[in-house]
Design an enzyme around this catalytic site. Structure first.
Site, PDB file in Angstrom:
ATOM      1  N   ALA A 167      57.540 -21.407  69.963  1.00 47.00           N
ATOM      2  CA  ALA A 167      58.882 -21.180  70.517  1.00 47.00           C
ATOM      3  C   ALA A 167      59.374 -22.397  71.287  1.00 47.00           C
ATOM      4  O   ALA A 167      58.591 -23.112  71.921  1.00 47.00           O
ATOM      5  CB  ALA A 167      58.859 -19.970  71.444  1.00 47.00           C
ATOM      6  N   HIS A 210      55.379 -16.059  76.239  1.00 42.74           N
ATOM      7  CA  HIS A 210      54.350 -16.400  77.222  1.00 42.74           C
ATOM      8  C   HIS A 210      54.973 -16.664  78.597  1.00 42.74           C
ATOM      9  O   HIS A 210      54.316 -16.477  79.623  1.00 42.74           O
ATOM     10  CB  HIS A 210      53.559 -17.623  76.753  1.00 42.74           C
ATOM     11  CG  HIS A 210      52.620 -17.326  75.630  1.00 42.74           C
ATOM     12  ND1 HIS A 210      51.366 -16.799  75.828  1.00 42.74           N
ATOM     13  CD2 HIS A 210      52.762 -17.469  74.285  1.00 42.74           C
ATOM     14  CE1 HIS A 210      50.761 -16.641  74.664  1.00 42.74           C
ATOM     15  NE2 HIS A 210      51.595 -17.033  73.701  1.00 42.74           N
ATOM     16  N   GLU A 220      51.092 -13.288  63.605  1.00 45.01           N
ATOM     17  CA  GLU A 220      50.093 -13.784  64.565  1.00 45.01           C
ATOM     18  C   GLU A 220      49.253 -12.585  65.002  1.00 45.01           C
ATOM     19  O   GLU A 220      49.678 -11.788  65.837  1.00 45.01           O
ATOM     20  CB  GLU A 220      50.753 -14.448  65.766  1.00 45.01           C
ATOM     21  CG  GLU A 220      51.464 -15.750  65.424  1.00 45.01           C
ATOM     22  CD  GLU A 220      51.968 -16.495  66.649  1.00 45.01           C
ATOM     23  OE1 GLU A 220      51.854 -15.949  67.781  1.00 45.01           O
ATOM     24  OE2 GLU A 220      52.482 -17.620  66.502  1.00 45.01           O
ATOM     25  N   GLN A 277      55.419 -25.040  78.013  1.00 52.06           N
ATOM     26  CA  GLN A 277      55.883 -24.716  76.669  1.00 52.06           C
ATOM     27  C   GLN A 277      56.618 -25.887  76.038  1.00 52.06           C
ATOM     28  O   GLN A 277      56.503 -26.125  74.824  1.00 52.06           O
ATOM     29  CB  GLN A 277      56.792 -23.481  76.710  1.00 52.06           C
ATOM     30  CG  GLN A 277      57.191 -22.954  75.339  1.00 52.06           C
ATOM     31  CD  GLN A 277      56.008 -22.452  74.539  1.00 52.06           C
ATOM     32  OE1 GLN A 277      55.044 -21.942  75.102  1.00 52.06           O
ATOM     33  NE2 GLN A 277      56.083 -22.576  73.217  1.00 52.06           N
ATOM     34  N   TRP A 287      46.791 -12.378  66.816  1.00 55.85           N
ATOM     35  CA  TRP A 287      46.190 -12.541  68.148  1.00 55.85           C
ATOM     36  C   TRP A 287      47.201 -12.372  69.292  1.00 55.85           C
ATOM     37  O   TRP A 287      46.813 -12.307  70.453  1.00 55.85           O
ATOM     38  CB  TRP A 287      45.582 -13.944  68.269  1.00 55.85           C
ATOM     39  CG  TRP A 287      46.598 -15.043  68.029  1.00 55.85           C
ATOM     40  CD1 TRP A 287      47.416 -15.627  68.954  1.00 55.85           C
ATOM     41  CD2 TRP A 287      46.916 -15.658  66.785  1.00 55.85           C
ATOM     42  NE1 TRP A 287      48.227 -16.573  68.378  1.00 55.85           N
ATOM     43  CE2 TRP A 287      47.937 -16.616  67.033  1.00 55.85           C
ATOM     44  CE3 TRP A 287      46.442 -15.524  65.469  1.00 55.85           C
ATOM     45  CZ2 TRP A 287      48.487 -17.411  66.026  1.00 55.85           C
ATOM     46  CZ3 TRP A 287      47.000 -16.316  64.479  1.00 55.85           C
ATOM     47  CH2 TRP A 287      48.009 -17.244  64.754  1.00 55.85           C
ATOM     48  N   ASP A 312      47.363 -14.108  74.227  1.00 57.27           N
ATOM     49  CA  ASP A 312      46.704 -14.373  72.950  1.00 57.27           C
ATOM     50  C   ASP A 312      45.242 -13.988  73.124  1.00 57.27           C
ATOM     51  O   ASP A 312      44.615 -14.361  74.124  1.00 57.27           O
ATOM     52  CB  ASP A 312      46.829 -15.849  72.572  1.00 57.27           C
ATOM     53  CG  ASP A 312      48.263 -16.253  72.242  1.00 57.27           C
ATOM     54  OD1 ASP A 312      49.059 -15.365  71.906  1.00 57.27           O
ATOM     55  OD2 ASP A 312      48.575 -17.456  72.327  1.00 57.27           O
TER      56      ASP A 312
END
Length: 267
Positions: free
Chosen positions: A172, A179, A235, A151, A237, A186
């Site tokens: 983020a 995640h 978002e 990330q 997804w 996603d």
């Protein structure tokens, strides 16, 4: 002729017998009256006692608590599965989700790390993908678990490309990505077209997910019109596993996870 003395003796004896009989009658009568009085008093006492008990039953308040009406809100036990991760609530750099596995679905990208999810979420994801397939809308996974390190690389690249202000609307900071929980995936259509892109919003697959994901414990984490609450733009997804009871509640109330914690979660 009987002598006077003998007649007097017999008369006296007769008189004594009469007196004895009268005395016996009096004694028996007295006993009967006494027994009658005793039984009458005893019966009266019983009646008074019963009346007292009935009165006590009527006047003594019940110690049983009245049944409380059941709450209209579900009693949801919050565990790590429902953890809130956002810009204010983060995870430690060394956090690794428990029981990571790779769900048996098609993936758009083949990077091993991002295929993983916590088992409970992965198994529900498989069921959801199978249901979508049965409805003629096969799906594909795009990105699941990401470590702190992964990330950090992604976020820094987005900042370099778009600037921090823009990047913060869709990416983020490390330690604050859902995640990293291993509970997020996603999702795209089977072809991978519009993967993690705004154009996915207009697809049939996106609409199917919006209408059905809650049945499998997933919520649309960043819905439209909620950016000020979630901190991220819409978002279509991005789906997060929270378990079926909470997912259903959030779907029906049309709220976000932040709003659930703010308004409904037990303090």
């Amino acid at each position: 002729m009987e002598p006077r003395s003998r007649r007097a003796s017999r008369q006296k004896k007769s008189d004594n017998n009469g007196i004895g009989k009268i005395a016996a009658v009096i004694v028996v009568s007295t006993l009967l009256i006494g027994l009658a009085i005793f039984f009458a008093i005893n019966q009266e006492d019983k009646g008074a006692k019963n009346a007292s008990e009935e009165t006590k039953k009527e006047t003594t308040p019940s110690t049983t608590e009245p049944t409380k009406p059941s709450s209209s809100e579900p009693q949801i036990e919050l565990t790590e599965i429902q953890m809130l991760v956002n810009k204010e609530h983060g995870l430690d750099e060394d956090y690794v989700p428990p029981d990571l596995i790779v769900p048996k679905i098609k993936f758009v990208y083949q990077t091993a790390e991002i295929k993983q999810m916590q088992r409970v979420a992965a198994e529900s994801l498989e069921k959801m993908f199978e249901a979508a397939k049965q409805d003629g809308l096969p799906l594909a996974g795009v990105s699941g678990y990401r470590s702190y390190k992964t990330q950090k690389i992604l976020y820094n690249n987005y900042v370099k490309r778009d600037g921090q202000e823009a990047a913060d609307r869709y990416s983020a900071k490390p330690g604050h990505s859902e995640h990293m929980t291993g509970l997020t995936m996603d999702i795209a259509g089977y072809s991978g077209k519009c993967a993690a892109s705004d154009c996915f919003h207009n697809t049939k697959e996106a609409q199917w997910l919006k209408d059905n994901a809650y049945k499998y414990g997933f919520i649309l984490r960043y819905p439209p019109g909620k950016e000020e609450i979630t901190g991220y733009k819409h978002e279509s997804w991005h789906y997060r596993y929270v378990g079926e009871p909470l997912a259903k509640f959030i779907y029906e109330k049309q709220i976000t996870l932040e709003e659930y914690y703010e308004t409904y979660a037990k303090k």
